[in-house]
Design a protein around this motif. Sequence first.
Motif, PDB file in Angstrom:
ATOM      1  N   THR A 181       0.879  -1.239  -0.360  1.00  0.00           N
ATOM      2  CA  THR A 181      -0.210  -0.263  -0.621  1.00  0.00           C
ATOM      3  C   THR A 181       0.739   1.496  -0.470  1.00  0.00           C
ATOM      4  OG1 THR A 181      -0.017   0.159   2.051  1.00  0.00           O
ATOM      5  CG2 THR A 181      -1.569  -1.222   1.642  1.00  0.00           C
ATOM      6  N   ASP A 182       0.171   2.523  -0.176  1.00  0.00           N
ATOM      7  CA  ASP A 182       0.951   3.354  -0.364  1.00  0.00           C
ATOM      8  C   ASP A 182       1.546   3.674   0.843  1.00  0.00           C
ATOM      9  OD1 ASP A 182       0.271   3.994  -2.907  1.00  0.00           O
ATOM     10  OD2 ASP A 182      -1.570   5.426  -2.106  1.00  0.00           O
ATOM     11  N   ASP A 183       0.683   3.143   2.365  1.00  0.00           N
ATOM     12  CA  ASP A 183       1.730   3.226   3.745  1.00  0.00           C
ATOM     13  C   ASP A 183       2.277   2.245   4.222  1.00  0.00           C
ATOM     14  OD1 ASP A 183      -0.091   5.764   3.670  1.00  0.00           O
ATOM     15  OD2 ASP A 183      -1.544   4.424   4.361  1.00  0.00           O
ATOM     16  N   GLY A 184       2.586   1.645   3.214  1.00  0.00           N
ATOM     17  CA  GLY A 184       3.606  -0.102   3.643  1.00  0.00           C
ATOM     18  C   GLY A 184       2.977  -0.964   3.255  1.00  0.00           C
ATOM     19  N   VAL A 185       3.283  -2.050   4.347  1.00  0.00           N
ATOM     20  CA  VAL A 185       3.010  -3.430   3.607  1.00  0.00           C
ATOM     21  C   VAL A 185       1.467  -3.516   4.775  1.00  0.00           C
ATOM     22  CG1 VAL A 185       3.552  -6.048   4.286  1.00  0.00           C
ATOM     23  CG2 VAL A 185       5.202  -4.063   3.725  1.00  0.00           C
ATOM     24  N   ALA A 186       0.635  -4.133   4.236  1.00  0.00           N
ATOM     25  CA  ALA A 186      -0.241  -4.749   4.686  1.00  0.00           C
ATOM     26  C   ALA A 186      -0.882  -6.311   5.181  1.00  0.00           C
ATOM     27  CB  ALA A 186      -2.030  -3.383   4.516  1.00  0.00           C
ATOM     28  N   PHE A 187      -1.627  -6.821   6.256  1.00  0.00           N
ATOM     29  CA  PHE A 187      -1.838  -7.720   6.125  1.00  0.00           C
ATOM     30  C   PHE A 187      -3.637  -7.616   6.322  1.00  0.00           C
ATOM     31  CE2 PHE A 187       2.038  -7.525   7.524  1.00  0.00           C
ATOM     32  CZ  PHE A 187       3.202  -8.664   6.268  1.00  0.00           C
ATOM     33  N   ILE A 188      -4.262  -8.419   5.576  1.00  0.00           N
ATOM     34  CA  ILE A 188      -5.522  -9.213   5.872  1.00  0.00           C
ATOM     35  C   ILE A 188      -6.295 -10.751   5.841  1.00  0.00           C
ATOM     36  CG2 ILE A 188      -6.213  -7.064   4.112  1.00  0.00           C
ATOM     37  CD1 ILE A 188      -6.688  -9.285   1.597  1.00  0.00           C
ATOM     38  N   ASP A 189      -7.060 -10.158   6.169  1.00  0.00           N
ATOM     39  CA  ASP A 189      -7.604 -12.111   6.094  1.00  0.00           C
ATOM     40  C   ASP A 189      -7.239 -12.952   7.489  1.00  0.00           C
ATOM     41  OD1 ASP A 189      -8.885 -14.757   6.289  1.00  0.00           O
ATOM     42  OD2 ASP A 189      -8.519 -14.960   4.162  1.00  0.00           O
ATOM     43  N   PHE A 190      -6.688 -12.534   8.623  1.00  0.00           N
ATOM     44  CA  PHE A 190      -6.390 -13.687   9.843  1.00  0.00           C
ATOM     45  C   PHE A 190      -7.560 -14.530  10.116  1.00  0.00           C
ATOM     46  CE2 PHE A 190      -4.783  -9.312  10.060  1.00  0.00           C
ATOM     47  CZ  PHE A 190      -3.543  -9.395  11.337  1.00  0.00           C
ATOM     48  N   GLY A 191      -8.597 -14.977   9.251  1.00  0.00           N
ATOM     49  CA  GLY A 191      -9.059 -16.020   9.219  1.00  0.00           C
ATOM     50  C   GLY A 191      -8.107 -17.592   9.267  1.00  0.00           C
ATOM     51  N   ASP A 192      -7.440 -17.717   9.755  1.00  0.00           N
ATOM     52  CA  ASP A 192      -6.628 -19.131   9.508  1.00  0.00           C
ATOM     53  C   ASP A 192      -5.929 -18.897  11.643  1.00  0.00           C
ATOM     54  OD1 ASP A 192      -7.986 -20.556   8.044  1.00  0.00           O
ATOM     55  OD2 ASP A 192      -6.136 -19.358   6.690  1.00  0.00           O
ATOM     56  N   GLY A 193      -6.272 -17.453  11.930  1.00  0.00           N
ATOM     57  CA  GLY A 193      -4.560 -17.031  12.707  1.00  0.00           C
ATOM     58  C   GLY A 193      -5.052 -18.342  14.114  1.00  0.00           C
ATOM     59  N   CYS A 194      -4.217 -18.019  14.559  1.00  0.00           N
ATOM     60  CA  CYS A 194      -4.386 -19.198  16.125  1.00  0.00           C
ATOM     61  C   CYS A 194      -2.996 -19.118  16.578  1.00  0.00           C
ATOM     62  CB  CYS A 194      -4.965 -21.179  15.721  1.00  0.00           C
ATOM     63  SG  CYS A 194      -3.283 -20.784  14.209  1.00  0.00           S
ATOM     64  N   TRP A 195      -2.696 -20.119  18.157  1.00  0.00           N
ATOM     65  CA  TRP A 195      -1.883 -20.385  18.393  1.00  0.00           C
ATOM     66  C   TRP A 195      -0.947 -20.766  17.604  1.00  0.00           C
ATOM     67  CZ3 TRP A 195      -0.333 -17.389  22.799  1.00  0.00           C
ATOM     68  CH2 TRP A 195       0.735 -18.260  23.738  1.00  0.00           C
ATOM     69  N   GLY A 196       0.097 -20.341  17.643  1.00  0.00           N
ATOM     70  CA  GLY A 196       0.947 -21.825  16.991  1.00  0.00           C
ATOM     71  C   GLY A 196       2.922 -21.252  17.573  1.00  0.00           C
ATOM     72  N   PRO A 197       3.704 -21.972  16.501  1.00  0.00           N
ATOM     73  CA  PRO A 197       5.255 -21.471  16.857  1.00  0.00           C
ATOM     74  C   PRO A 197       5.040 -20.560  16.302  1.00  0.00           C
ATOM     75  CG  PRO A 197       4.709 -23.619  15.972  1.00  0.00           C
ATOM     76  CD  PRO A 197       3.923 -23.219  15.571  1.00  0.00           C
ATOM     77  N   ARG A 198       5.951 -19.075  16.654  1.00  0.00           N
ATOM     78  CA  ARG A 198       6.452 -17.867  16.615  1.00  0.00           C
ATOM     79  C   ARG A 198       7.366 -17.444  15.351  1.00  0.00           C
ATOM     80  NH1 ARG A 198      10.770 -15.065  19.985  1.00  0.00           N
ATOM     81  NH2 ARG A 198       8.512 -14.559  21.230  1.00  0.00           N
ATOM     82  N   ILE A 199       7.576 -18.825  14.480  1.00  0.00           N
ATOM     83  CA  ILE A 199       8.531 -18.787  13.428  1.00  0.00           C
ATOM     84  C   ILE A 199       7.659 -19.462  12.094  1.00  0.00           C
ATOM     85  CG2 ILE A 199      10.570 -18.943  14.169  1.00  0.00           C
ATOM     86  CD1 ILE A 199      10.254 -21.427  12.867  1.00  0.00           C
ATOM     87  N   GLU A 200       6.117 -19.489  12.437  1.00  0.00           N
ATOM     88  CA  GLU A 200       5.387 -20.448  11.594  1.00  0.00           C
ATOM     89  C   GLU A 200       4.783 -19.297  10.397  1.00  0.00           C
ATOM     90  OE1 GLU A 200       0.612 -23.322  11.353  1.00  0.00           O
ATOM     91  OE2 GLU A 200       1.616 -22.286  13.614  1.00  0.00           O
ATOM     92  N   ASP A 201       4.543 -18.223  11.124  1.00  0.00           N
ATOM     93  CA  ASP A 201       4.092 -16.837  10.158  1.00  0.00           C
ATOM     94  C   ASP A 201       5.097 -16.913   8.929  1.00  0.00           C
ATOM     95  OD1 ASP A 201       1.724 -16.124  10.801  1.00  0.00           O
ATOM     96  OD2 ASP A 201       1.843 -14.042  11.730  1.00  0.00           O
ATOM     97  N   LEU A 202       6.693 -17.221   9.123  1.00  0.00           N
ATOM     98  CA  LEU A 202       7.537 -16.837   8.364  1.00  0.00           C
ATOM     99  C   LEU A 202       7.142 -17.985   7.659  1.00  0.00           C
ATOM    100  CD1 LEU A 202      10.107 -15.481   7.446  1.00  0.00           C
ATOM    101  CD2 LEU A 202      11.874 -16.421   9.724  1.00  0.00           C
ATOM    102  N   ALA A 203       6.983 -19.180   7.866  1.00  0.00           N
ATOM    103  CA  ALA A 203       7.807 -20.701   7.364  1.00  0.00           C
ATOM    104  C   ALA A 203       6.432 -20.611   6.368  1.00  0.00           C
ATOM    105  CB  ALA A 203       7.593 -21.751   8.278  1.00  0.00           C
ATOM    106  N   VAL A 204       5.270 -19.616   6.372  1.00  0.00           N
ATOM    107  CA  VAL A 204       4.043 -19.640   5.492  1.00  0.00           C
ATOM    108  C   VAL A 204       4.779 -18.519   4.213  1.00  0.00           C
ATOM    109  CG1 VAL A 204       1.734 -19.072   5.318  1.00  0.00           C
ATOM    110  CG2 VAL A 204       2.383 -20.357   6.748  1.00  0.00           C
ATOM    111  N   ALA A 205       4.335 -17.171   4.743  1.00  0.00           N
ATOM    112  CA  ALA A 205       5.105 -16.321   3.853  1.00  0.00           C
ATOM    113  C   ALA A 205       6.343 -16.893   3.547  1.00  0.00           C
ATOM    114  CB  ALA A 205       5.789 -14.933   4.276  1.00  0.00           C
ATOM    115  N   ALA A 206       7.446 -17.099   3.561  1.00  0.00           N
ATOM    116  CA  ALA A 206       8.673 -17.550   2.691  1.00  0.00           C
ATOM    117  C   ALA A 206       7.524 -19.578   1.928  1.00  0.00           C
ATOM    118  CB  ALA A 206       9.574 -18.489   3.354  1.00  0.00           C
TER     119      ALA A 206
END
Length: 301
Positions: A181-206
Amino acid sequence: MVLSSEVECTSDVTLLNGDRLILKTSARPEGRDSFRFQVAALAGLEGACGFAAPHIVRTSGGTLMFEEEEICGYLQTRLSGVPLHQANATPDVLYRVGQALARLSLTLEPLKLPAMHRPVLWHVGCWPRLMELEEHLPSGPVADSVRVAMGNYVELIEPQLREIAWQVTHNDPSPFNTLLTDDGVAFIDFGDGCWGPRIEDLAVAASHVVTDPSLALGGAENLIAGYASVRPLSALEAKLLVGLIKARQSALILINSWRAGLFPAEAAYIKKNVARAERGLSILSALGVGEAELAVRRAVP
């Protein structure tokens, strides 16, 4: 205008003054807990710096969502930007996405949210059972790579996950849920969010940016480096990361191959990330465990 969605009903709403909002509703029992998590997560991100996320539009009674006997839902702002999958994902762009993802992780870390332990198909705890879906895989090298990756996850990765930090995660920061976006990086749709390993988001994005076979990590190096510049990886996180990435790619292939058969009308939407996952898995499958860990260590500052 109704948008593509697998579980809830998602609509793009344009007001008379031109403002655009997203209305999410669900008549399913599981939708209630999911929405309670989503609205609490978005409320918890209000005022955060270093990334953007939608804002909740509260009800006239001041609540984050409405809950009636047969239906529930919530209203949020709609962000304008270019989805990462449509953008020119240069090394600099991926580095900035990694930094924003780490800042999202830092903001989510202290949150304890309603329904954060609800069942989520994409949670790492479900992955050991996903090979029950292997009959839905196309035969050939992809199926072979999935079997190896998931076997490695069950035998070597999962037993060590309890030794790394856990917290609330987005759990699906894919190129479709990451906006420039014009204001930087944005994240949407938290529907699968949960309690998990911290690096899980990095693994998913990568897992979604492994595209270049000439590079050890297929081009995910820059995203990983950006993340680690804000949130350094522990020794064990660096060791487990590639195995997690391959397991996530395999989970995506398994789940979406199965779900596409269940919902043929939505197959194109459901399988939108499958080809990317198959390509990424084929690239990372060439790395041994030691080579993978070394590649991660070379990528981080």
